[in-house]
Scaffold this motif. Structure first.
Motif, PDB file in Angstrom:
ATOM      1  N   VAL A  18      -2.542  -4.679 -12.878  1.00 26.31           N
ATOM      2  CA  VAL A  18      -2.427  -3.527 -11.980  1.00 26.31           C
ATOM      3  C   VAL A  18      -3.429  -3.606 -10.829  1.00 26.31           C
ATOM      4  O   VAL A  18      -3.041  -3.399  -9.669  1.00 26.31           O
ATOM      5  CB  VAL A  18      -2.569  -2.206 -12.762  1.00 26.31           C
ATOM      6  N   PRO A  19      -4.721  -3.904 -11.070  1.00 23.87           N
ATOM      7  CA  PRO A  19      -5.635  -4.055  -9.927  1.00 23.87           C
ATOM      8  C   PRO A  19      -5.213  -5.154  -8.959  1.00 23.87           C
ATOM      9  O   PRO A  19      -5.394  -5.015  -7.736  1.00 23.87           O
ATOM     10  CB  PRO A  19      -6.977  -4.390 -10.594  1.00 23.87           C
ATOM     11  N   ILE A  20      -4.668  -6.258  -9.483  1.00 20.89           N
ATOM     12  CA  ILE A  20      -4.192  -7.320  -8.594  1.00 20.89           C
ATOM     13  C   ILE A  20      -3.043  -6.803  -7.722  1.00 20.89           C
ATOM     14  O   ILE A  20      -3.006  -7.036  -6.506  1.00 20.89           O
ATOM     15  CB  ILE A  20      -3.739  -8.543  -9.415  1.00 20.89           C
ATOM     16  N   ALA A  21      -2.091  -6.090  -8.360  1.00 24.09           N
ATOM     17  CA  ALA A  21      -0.967  -5.526  -7.609  1.00 24.09           C
ATOM     18  C   ALA A  21      -1.456  -4.539  -6.556  1.00 24.09           C
ATOM     19  O   ALA A  21      -0.970  -4.539  -5.411  1.00 24.09           O
ATOM     20  CB  ALA A  21       0.013  -4.847  -8.567  1.00 24.09           C
ATOM     21  N   PHE A  22      -2.432  -3.722  -6.918  1.00 27.84           N
ATOM     22  CA  PHE A  22      -2.940  -2.735  -5.967  1.00 27.84           C
ATOM     23  C   PHE A  22      -3.734  -3.389  -4.853  1.00 27.84           C
ATOM     24  O   PHE A  22      -3.777  -2.869  -3.729  1.00 27.84           O
ATOM     25  CB  PHE A  22      -3.783  -1.693  -6.701  1.00 27.84           C
ATOM     26  N   ILE A  24      -2.935  -6.254  -3.517  1.00 24.92           N
ATOM     27  CA  ILE A  24      -1.883  -6.710  -2.608  1.00 24.92           C
ATOM     28  C   ILE A  24      -1.311  -5.538  -1.814  1.00 24.92           C
ATOM     29  O   ILE A  24      -1.083  -5.633  -0.605  1.00 24.92           O
ATOM     30  CB  ILE A  24      -0.765  -7.428  -3.398  1.00 24.92           C
ATOM     31  N   ILE A  25      -1.077  -4.406  -2.511  1.00 19.85           N
ATOM     32  CA  ILE A  25      -0.584  -3.198  -1.835  1.00 19.85           C
ATOM     33  C   ILE A  25      -1.560  -2.754  -0.754  1.00 19.85           C
ATOM     34  O   ILE A  25      -1.159  -2.394   0.367  1.00 19.85           O
ATOM     35  CB  ILE A  25      -0.361  -2.064  -2.854  1.00 19.85           C
ATOM     36  N   PHE A  26      -2.838  -2.788  -1.073  1.00 16.44           N
ATOM     37  CA  PHE A  26      -3.879  -2.364  -0.124  1.00 16.44           C
ATOM     38  C   PHE A  26      -3.850  -3.234   1.129  1.00 16.44           C
ATOM     39  O   PHE A  26      -3.834  -2.727   2.258  1.00 16.44           O
ATOM     40  CB  PHE A  26      -5.245  -2.451  -0.798  1.00 16.44           C
ATOM     41  N   LEU A  27      -3.814  -4.545   0.949  1.00 17.42           N
ATOM     42  CA  LEU A  27      -3.840  -5.465   2.081  1.00 17.42           C
ATOM     43  C   LEU A  27      -2.572  -5.358   2.925  1.00 17.42           C
ATOM     44  O   LEU A  27      -2.628  -5.217   4.158  1.00 17.42           O
ATOM     45  CB  LEU A  27      -4.013  -6.896   1.564  1.00 17.42           C
ATOM     46  N   PHE A 287       3.206   3.642  -5.195  1.00 16.13           N
ATOM     47  CA  PHE A 287       2.264   3.189  -4.175  1.00 16.13           C
ATOM     48  C   PHE A 287       2.867   2.075  -3.325  1.00 16.13           C
ATOM     49  O   PHE A 287       2.529   1.951  -2.141  1.00 16.13           O
ATOM     50  CB  PHE A 287       0.960   2.718  -4.834  1.00 16.13           C
ATOM     51  N   ILE A 288       3.753   1.269  -3.900  1.00 17.65           N
ATOM     52  CA  ILE A 288       4.449   0.254  -3.118  1.00 17.65           C
ATOM     53  C   ILE A 288       5.258   0.902  -2.003  1.00 17.65           C
ATOM     54  O   ILE A 288       5.397   0.360  -0.905  1.00 17.65           O
ATOM     55  CB  ILE A 288       5.353  -0.594  -4.033  1.00 17.65           C
ATOM     56  N   ASN A 289       5.791   2.103  -2.266  1.00 12.38           N
ATOM     57  CA  ASN A 289       6.562   2.830  -1.254  1.00 12.38           C
ATOM     58  C   ASN A 289       5.757   3.051   0.027  1.00 12.38           C
ATOM     59  O   ASN A 289       6.325   3.179   1.107  1.00 12.38           O
ATOM     60  CB  ASN A 289       7.008   4.176  -1.824  1.00 12.38           C
ATOM     61  N   SER A 290       4.430   3.094  -0.099  1.00  9.37           N
ATOM     62  CA  SER A 290       3.576   3.355   1.059  1.00  9.37           C
ATOM     63  C   SER A 290       3.330   2.129   1.923  1.00  9.37           C
ATOM     64  O   SER A 290       2.659   2.239   2.955  1.00  9.37           O
ATOM     65  CB  SER A 290       2.221   3.928   0.590  1.00  9.37           C
ATOM     66  N   CYS A 291       3.827   0.967   1.523  1.00  9.30           N
ATOM     67  CA  CYS A 291       3.541  -0.234   2.314  1.00  9.30           C
ATOM     68  C   CYS A 291       4.777  -1.024   2.712  1.00  9.30           C
ATOM     69  O   CYS A 291       4.653  -2.028   3.429  1.00  9.30           O
ATOM     70  CB  CYS A 291       2.571  -1.148   1.549  1.00  9.30           C
ATOM     71  N   VAL A 292       5.965  -0.609   2.288  1.00 10.91           N
ATOM     72  CA  VAL A 292       7.148  -1.439   2.544  1.00 10.91           C
ATOM     73  C   VAL A 292       7.941  -1.021   3.780  1.00 10.91           C
ATOM     74  O   VAL A 292       8.696  -1.836   4.329  1.00 10.91           O
ATOM     75  CB  VAL A 292       8.093  -1.452   1.316  1.00 10.91           C
ATOM     76  N   ASN A 293       7.800   0.217   4.249  1.00  7.67           N
ATOM     77  CA  ASN A 293       8.587   0.654   5.400  1.00  7.67           C
ATOM     78  C   ASN A 293       8.371  -0.191   6.653  1.00  7.67           C
ATOM     79  O   ASN A 293       9.335  -0.517   7.359  1.00  7.67           O
ATOM     80  CB  ASN A 293       8.304   2.127   5.705  1.00  7.67           C
ATOM     81  N   PRO A 294       7.116  -0.559   6.990  1.00 10.15           N
ATOM     82  CA  PRO A 294       6.936  -1.410   8.176  1.00 10.15           C
ATOM     83  C   PRO A 294       7.673  -2.738   8.074  1.00 10.15           C
ATOM     84  O   PRO A 294       8.157  -3.267   9.085  1.00 10.15           O
ATOM     85  CB  PRO A 294       5.414  -1.625   8.221  1.00 10.15           C
ATOM     86  N   PHE A 295       7.789  -3.275   6.873  1.00  9.94           N
ATOM     87  CA  PHE A 295       8.459  -4.558   6.719  1.00  9.94           C
ATOM     88  C   PHE A 295       9.979  -4.398   6.697  1.00  9.94           C
ATOM     89  O   PHE A 295      10.708  -5.319   7.070  1.00  9.94           O
ATOM     90  CB  PHE A 295       7.939  -5.243   5.459  1.00  9.94           C
ATOM     91  N   ALA A 296      10.434  -3.224   6.277  1.00  9.90           N
ATOM     92  CA  ALA A 296      11.860  -2.934   6.430  1.00  9.90           C
ATOM     93  C   ALA A 296      12.221  -2.877   7.906  1.00  9.90           C
ATOM     94  O   ALA A 296      13.269  -3.391   8.328  1.00  9.90           O
ATOM     95  CB  ALA A 296      12.200  -1.611   5.744  1.00  9.90           C
ATOM     96  N   LEU A 297      11.347  -2.279   8.725  1.00 11.30           N
ATOM     97  CA  LEU A 297      11.569  -2.252  10.169  1.00 11.30           C
ATOM     98  C   LEU A 297      11.564  -3.652  10.756  1.00 11.30           C
ATOM     99  O   LEU A 297      12.312  -3.960  11.686  1.00 11.30           O
ATOM    100  CB  LEU A 297      10.481  -1.408  10.849  1.00 11.30           C
ATOM    101  N   TYR A 298      10.709  -4.517  10.230  1.00 12.29           N
ATOM    102  CA  TYR A 298      10.630  -5.891  10.744  1.00 12.29           C
ATOM    103  C   TYR A 298      11.976  -6.602  10.607  1.00 12.29           C
ATOM    104  O   TYR A 298      12.414  -7.312  11.507  1.00 12.29           O
ATOM    105  CB  TYR A 298       9.549  -6.665   9.994  1.00 12.29           C
ATOM    106  N   PHE A 299      12.638  -6.408   9.479  1.00 13.75           N
ATOM    107  CA  PHE A 299      13.899  -7.102   9.238  1.00 13.75           C
ATOM    108  C   PHE A 299      15.097  -6.389   9.879  1.00 13.75           C
ATOM    109  O   PHE A 299      16.104  -7.031  10.190  1.00 13.75           O
ATOM    110  CB  PHE A 299      14.139  -7.250   7.739  1.00 13.75           C
TER     111      PHE A 299
END
Length: 354
Positions: A18-22, A24-27, A287-299
């Motif tokens: 979980v800390p590793i996943a978080f 990645i989410i943070f970065l 928490f992943i929901n907070s970092c994926v929208n910009p990359f959805a816009l990219y594609f």
């Protein structure tokens, strides 16, 4: 009675994974949301009505990532809550605040897209832009007010441990002395932050689909007018698809969490390894929901992709990006309408996202 060391780590795989996943989410969240906000704020062509909502959405996500993610990352690592009462309250307040900003902004975006499709020739003046900013501010105020109860009831409580005369500080997001508070709270949040907004969004998308179908039926059979009309419909569909992608990402990321909470508080079946894994996955997805929208816009958005390439890959010679002109499908909606009418000099550029 002494206090058990809250920094004592667990022995399960989640204590490390979980800390590793978080991390990645943070970065990813900081890079993605930061680039999105910078792109819109420092490029005049990107300052339009839907992008105001998108920036508002990203600010909420970025705030959650910066403040809450570092503390939430260790929930499954440390056996206790070592960060104190204030951080416990702030953490749950920001989680609910970000959730409210996300779902209310997505609802506002869906309504805005419907209005644009119904009346595509309406001008988005500076007054309309100011109105959009006011709506965004209202969404933040509403989300903050609805998050206040979490800040009030959340607290750190010293829980006695069995077999040893020590207590362990635990962060609770509900009052432990109020019967069934958790059940009512979960139901209310599910309705306010998930079920009702998604139903509203679905209704507006159904209405959008009807308008687009009727527009297709009324399209001229041939000639220049038919081509222009066809491009306009394609552009409107493109914008609607971008917003819908945000909605689907939100639903996928939050549904497992609500399924787990409903099971936990309303089902008496045994807590087994499946539900432990489901809980951890659902927790991470929120928490992943907070970092994926910009990359959805990219594609999905050619215009955003060009700016992302410019800011993120400018030091890499092999990455090329074309001229940053409004050439994406959603900008082409403006240009096709402009070409169709020689008398129209200013058209709804702010209606197009990306």
């Amino acid at each position: 009675m002494g206090i058990f060391n809250p920094f004592t780590t667990g022995d399960g795989p989640e204590a490390i994974l979980v800390p590793i996943a978080f991390g990645i989410i943070f970065l990813i969240g900081i890079i993605g949301n930061g680039t999105l906000i910078f792109t819109v704020l420092f490029n005049k062509v990107m300052r339009n009505v839907p992008n105001v909502f998108i920036v508002s959405l990203s600010i909420g996500d970025l705030l959650l990532i910066l403040v809450s993610v570092p503390f939430s990352a260790t929930i499954f690592t440390f056996k206790g809550w070592p960060y104190g009462d204030f951080t416990c309250r702030l953490n749950y307040f920001l989680e609910t605040l970000s959730l409210g900003v996300s779902v209310f902004t997505l609802t506002a975006l869906s309504i805005d897209r419907y209005m644009v499709i119904v009346n595509p020739m309406s001008k988005h003046t500076s007054k309309t832009m100011a109105k959009t900013v006011v709506i965004a501010v209202f969404i933040w105020c509403l989300a903050a007010i609805l998050a206040i109860p979490d800040a009030v009831v959340s607290h750190v409580e010293d829980i006695p441990l069995m077999n040893i005369s020590k207590t362990l500080p635990i962060c609770f997001n509900y009052p432990t002395d109020v019967p069934d508070y958790e059940k009512y709270n979960v139901c209310i949040k599910f309705m306010i932050y998930f079920a009702i907004p998604l139903v509203v969004i679905a209704v507006f998308y159904i209405l959008m689909a009807r308008v687009l179908i009727k527009s297709g039926e009324m399209m001229p059979c041939e000639g220049r007018g038919a081509n222009n009309h066809q491009r306009q419909i394609a552009a409107r569909k493109k914008v609607a698809k971008v917003v819908m992608s945000f909605v689907l990402i939100f639903a996928v990321c939050w549904l497992p969490r609500y399924i787990y909470l409903m099971w936990y508080y309303f089902d008496d079946s045994q807590f087994n390894h499946f539900w432990i894994a489901f809980k951890i996955i659902g927790f991470c997805l929120t928490f992943i929901n907070s970092c994926v929208n910009p990359f959805a816009l990219y594609f999905l958005s050619g215009q955003f992709r060009k700016y992302y390439n410019r800011y993120l890959f400018r030091c890499i010679p092999k990455v090329r990006y074309t001229s940053l002109e409004p050439s994406s499908t959603m900008h082409n909606f403006n240009s096709t309408v402009r070409r169709a009418s020689s008398t129209t000099t200013t058209i709804v550029q702010s209606q197009s996202m990306c």
